[in-house]
Design a protein around this motif. Structure first.
Motif, PDB file in Angstrom:
ATOM      1  N   LEU A   1       0.801  -1.220   0.032  1.00  0.00           N
ATOM      2  CA  LEU A   1      -0.013   0.061   0.034  1.00  0.00           C
ATOM      3  C   LEU A   1       1.036   1.105  -0.125  1.00  0.00           C
ATOM      4  N   GLY A   2       0.520   2.290  -0.741  1.00  0.00           N
ATOM      5  CA  GLY A   2       0.964   3.614  -0.621  1.00  0.00           C
ATOM      6  C   GLY A   2       2.266   3.969  -1.527  1.00  0.00           C
ATOM      7  N   THR A   3       2.701   2.982  -2.551  1.00  0.00           N
ATOM      8  CA  THR A   3       3.761   3.283  -3.411  1.00  0.00           C
ATOM      9  C   THR A   3       3.542   4.263  -4.136  1.00  0.00           C
ATOM     10  N   GLU A   4       4.650   4.849  -4.610  1.00  0.00           N
ATOM     11  CA  GLU A   4       4.607   6.092  -5.436  1.00  0.00           C
ATOM     12  C   GLU A   4       3.828   5.958  -6.662  1.00  0.00           C
ATOM     13  N   GLU A   5       4.096   4.883  -7.382  1.00  0.00           N
ATOM     14  CA  GLU A   5       3.277   4.363  -8.484  1.00  0.00           C
ATOM     15  C   GLU A   5       1.743   4.617  -8.493  1.00  0.00           C
ATOM     16  N   LYS A   6       1.292   4.030  -7.206  1.00  0.00           N
ATOM     17  CA  LYS A   6      -0.161   4.202  -7.179  1.00  0.00           C
ATOM     18  C   LYS A   6      -0.473   5.392  -6.628  1.00  0.00           C
ATOM     19  N   LYS A   7       0.380   6.234  -6.003  1.00  0.00           N
ATOM     20  CA  LYS A   7       0.080   7.587  -5.558  1.00  0.00           C
ATOM     21  C   LYS A   7      -0.177   8.450  -6.776  1.00  0.00           C
ATOM     22  N   LEU A   8       0.613   8.285  -7.649  1.00  0.00           N
ATOM     23  CA  LEU A   8       0.663   9.048  -8.826  1.00  0.00           C
ATOM     24  C   LEU A   8      -0.670   8.851  -9.566  1.00  0.00           C
ATOM     25  N   SER A   9      -1.017   7.592  -9.602  1.00  0.00           N
ATOM     26  CA  SER A   9      -2.261   7.173 -10.521  1.00  0.00           C
ATOM     27  C   SER A   9      -3.452   7.782  -9.623  1.00  0.00           C
ATOM     28  N   ALA A  10      -3.429   7.869  -8.464  1.00  0.00           N
ATOM     29  CA  ALA A  10      -4.717   8.273  -7.614  1.00  0.00           C
ATOM     30  C   ALA A  10      -4.678   9.885  -7.749  1.00  0.00           C
ATOM     31  N   ASP A  11      -3.424  10.501  -7.887  1.00  0.00           N
ATOM     32  CA  ASP A  11      -3.396  12.030  -8.219  1.00  0.00           C
ATOM     33  C   ASP A  11      -3.844  12.417  -9.491  1.00  0.00           C
ATOM     34  N   ASN A  12      -3.748  11.584 -10.472  1.00  0.00           N
ATOM     35  CA  ASN A  12      -3.973  11.785 -11.924  1.00  0.00           C
ATOM     36  C   ASN A  12      -5.585  11.529 -11.940  1.00  0.00           C
TER      37      ASN A  12
ATOM     38  N   LYS B   1      -4.340   5.700   2.013  1.00  0.00           N
ATOM     39  CA  LYS B   1      -5.668   6.152   2.534  1.00  0.00           C
ATOM     40  C   LYS B   1      -6.047   7.482   2.229  1.00  0.00           C
ATOM     41  N   GLU B   2      -4.843   8.718   2.214  1.00  0.00           N
ATOM     42  CA  GLU B   2      -5.253  10.003   1.725  1.00  0.00           C
ATOM     43  C   GLU B   2      -6.300  10.134   0.168  1.00  0.00           C
ATOM     44  N   ALA B   3      -5.679   9.085  -0.598  1.00  0.00           N
ATOM     45  CA  ALA B   3      -6.626   9.392  -1.886  1.00  0.00           C
ATOM     46  C   ALA B   3      -8.025   9.071  -1.677  1.00  0.00           C
ATOM     47  N   LEU B   4      -8.376   7.919  -0.947  1.00  0.00           N
ATOM     48  CA  LEU B   4      -9.748   7.625  -0.755  1.00  0.00           C
ATOM     49  C   LEU B   4     -10.429   9.145   0.142  1.00  0.00           C
ATOM     50  N   LEU B   5      -9.815   9.442   0.985  1.00  0.00           N
ATOM     51  CA  LEU B   5     -10.389  10.519   2.228  1.00  0.00           C
ATOM     52  C   LEU B   5     -10.664  11.617   1.375  1.00  0.00           C
ATOM     53  N   ARG B   6      -9.602  11.944   0.376  1.00  0.00           N
ATOM     54  CA  ARG B   6      -9.919  13.184  -0.579  1.00  0.00           C
ATOM     55  C   ARG B   6     -11.087  13.213  -1.577  1.00  0.00           C
ATOM     56  N   ILE B   7     -11.236  11.791  -2.009  1.00  0.00           N
ATOM     57  CA  ILE B   7     -12.409  11.572  -2.981  1.00  0.00           C
ATOM     58  C   ILE B   7     -13.823  11.915  -2.004  1.00  0.00           C
ATOM     59  N   ILE B   8     -13.765  11.194  -0.836  1.00  0.00           N
ATOM     60  CA  ILE B   8     -15.149  11.222   0.116  1.00  0.00           C
ATOM     61  C   ILE B   8     -15.428  12.767   0.588  1.00  0.00           C
ATOM     62  N   SER B   9     -14.103  13.269   0.781  1.00  0.00           N
ATOM     63  CA  SER B   9     -14.308  14.667   1.271  1.00  0.00           C
ATOM     64  C   SER B   9     -14.914  15.910   0.290  1.00  0.00           C
TER      65      SER B   9
ATOM     66  N   TRP C   1      -7.726  11.878  -9.533  1.00  0.00           N
ATOM     67  CA  TRP C   1      -8.088  13.188  -8.776  1.00  0.00           C
ATOM     68  C   TRP C   1      -8.214  14.417  -9.936  1.00  0.00           C
ATOM     69  N   LYS C   2      -7.250  14.579 -10.422  1.00  0.00           N
ATOM     70  CA  LYS C   2      -7.054  15.668 -11.320  1.00  0.00           C
ATOM     71  C   LYS C   2      -8.275  15.602 -12.346  1.00  0.00           C
ATOM     72  N   ASN C   3      -8.779  14.673 -12.948  1.00  0.00           N
ATOM     73  CA  ASN C   3      -9.621  14.083 -13.792  1.00  0.00           C
ATOM     74  C   ASN C   3     -11.014  14.627 -13.156  1.00  0.00           C
ATOM     75  N   TYR C   4     -11.121  14.166 -12.056  1.00  0.00           N
ATOM     76  CA  TYR C   4     -12.329  14.099 -11.263  1.00  0.00           C
ATOM     77  C   TYR C   4     -12.707  15.780 -11.269  1.00  0.00           C
ATOM     78  N   VAL C   5     -11.815  16.563 -10.605  1.00  0.00           N
ATOM     79  CA  VAL C   5     -11.999  17.865 -10.526  1.00  0.00           C
ATOM     80  C   VAL C   5     -12.306  18.599 -11.681  1.00  0.00           C
ATOM     81  N   TYR C   6     -11.600  18.288 -12.657  1.00  0.00           N
ATOM     82  CA  TYR C   6     -11.862  18.793 -14.193  1.00  0.00           C
ATOM     83  C   TYR C   6     -13.064  18.391 -14.438  1.00  0.00           C
ATOM     84  N   MET C   7     -13.635  17.390 -14.290  1.00  0.00           N
ATOM     85  CA  MET C   7     -14.888  16.853 -14.654  1.00  0.00           C
ATOM     86  C   MET C   7     -15.976  17.648 -13.958  1.00  0.00           C
ATOM     87  N   LEU C   8     -15.738  17.797 -12.886  1.00  0.00           N
ATOM     88  CA  LEU C   8     -16.782  18.437 -11.532  1.00  0.00           C
ATOM     89  C   LEU C   8     -16.915  19.987 -12.019  1.00  0.00           C
TER      90      LEU C   8
END
Length: 255
Positions: free
Chosen positions: A95-106, A136-144, A108-115
């Motif tokens: 859990l929490g590797t840089e590769e997955k963090k980068l995927s989660a960040d990208n 975990k931060e990626a999930l909480l960011r989406i939920i918040s 999120w960027k698409n989500y914000v752009y779409m919203l």
């Protein structure tokens, strides 16, 4: 809270199944806006439109985000739209590797752009996905949510390639605890590709989608929660199989 199931498989999905209030169709924008629109108009049932990101990630196909947003804004008949997410090439691992963090960040960027670009009344139709193995931060960011907006509906993805045993460990010790601790603990959650009966019953999912029913049917099988092992074979060519319908309890056949 009722549970909703979306069946993938296009016109292979029997019409009579989608007459049920809690059963719908999963389609994908990657098939092309015109094709998807015709499909939705033809089926007249609850519809979940996936972006097609999973297939694109493994085929090299490019999905135009602005075209997808335009499609969303012009397709009021569709009930749910999955955000164009970035699929980690490998969902399994620490859990929490840089590769997955980068995927989660990208994602999120698409989500914000779409919203920011979908019609305000369609915001709650957008489902942003958190993937197995992302921090975990990626999930909480989406939920918040963002700027005072909290989503009513999110998704769990990245199940492909992950052993069922590992999923149970992740759900029991991480995912559902994170949801409960979040600022939006009652958010509705869709399960991408999670179709293990016990897993769907154990956790408070709002919806799920599946191609399992189609693959199972091609093999001459049907799913049943009443049968140990869940799969019953109904093929005449495999009448010797222990799970063939000829060998199961007569009372069970009636269910």
């Amino acid at each position: 809270m009722s549970f909703n199931l979306y069946l993938a498989g296009g016109d292979s999905v029997p019409l009579e199944l989608t007459k049920e209030d809690n059963v719908g169709i999963l389609t994908t924008f990657a098939d092309g806006a015109t094709s998807v629109k015709k499909f939705i108009d033809k089926r007249h049932c609850k519809t979940f439109c996936d972006s097609g990101a999973y297939g694109a990630a493994h085929s090299g196909k490019v999905i135009n985000l602005d075209q997808y947003i335009e499609f969303i804004n012009n397709t009021p008949e569709c009930d749910v739209f999955a955000v164009l997410d970035e699929i980690p090439w490998s969902a399994t691992g620490v859990l929490g590797t840089e590769e997955k963090k980068l995927s989660a960040d990208n994602t999120w960027k698409n989500y914000v752009y779409m919203l920011e670009r979908v019609k305000p009344e369609y915001r709650d139709k957008l489902v942003c996905a958190y993937h197995y193995g992302e921090p975990k931060e990626a999930l909480l960011r989406i939920i918040s949510g963002i700027d005072g907006y909290k989503p009513s509906y999110i998704a769990f993805g990245g199940r492909a390639g992950v052993h069922t045993k590992d999923l149970y460990v992740f759900f029991d010790n991480y995912f559902w605890n994170w949801v409960k601790e979040s600022a939006n603990p009652n958010v509705k959650i869709h399960a991408f590709g999670v179709t293990v009966f016990d897993m769907l019953e154990k956790y408070p999912w709002y919806s799920a989608d599946s191609t399992t029913w189609l693959r199972t049917g091609i093999a001459g099988n049907i799913h049943s929660r009443h049968f140990k092992g869940s799969v019953i074979n109904i093929s005449d060519q495999r009448h010797g199989a222990l799970n063939n319908i000829r060998h199961i309890n007569p009372e069970l056949r009636k269910l």
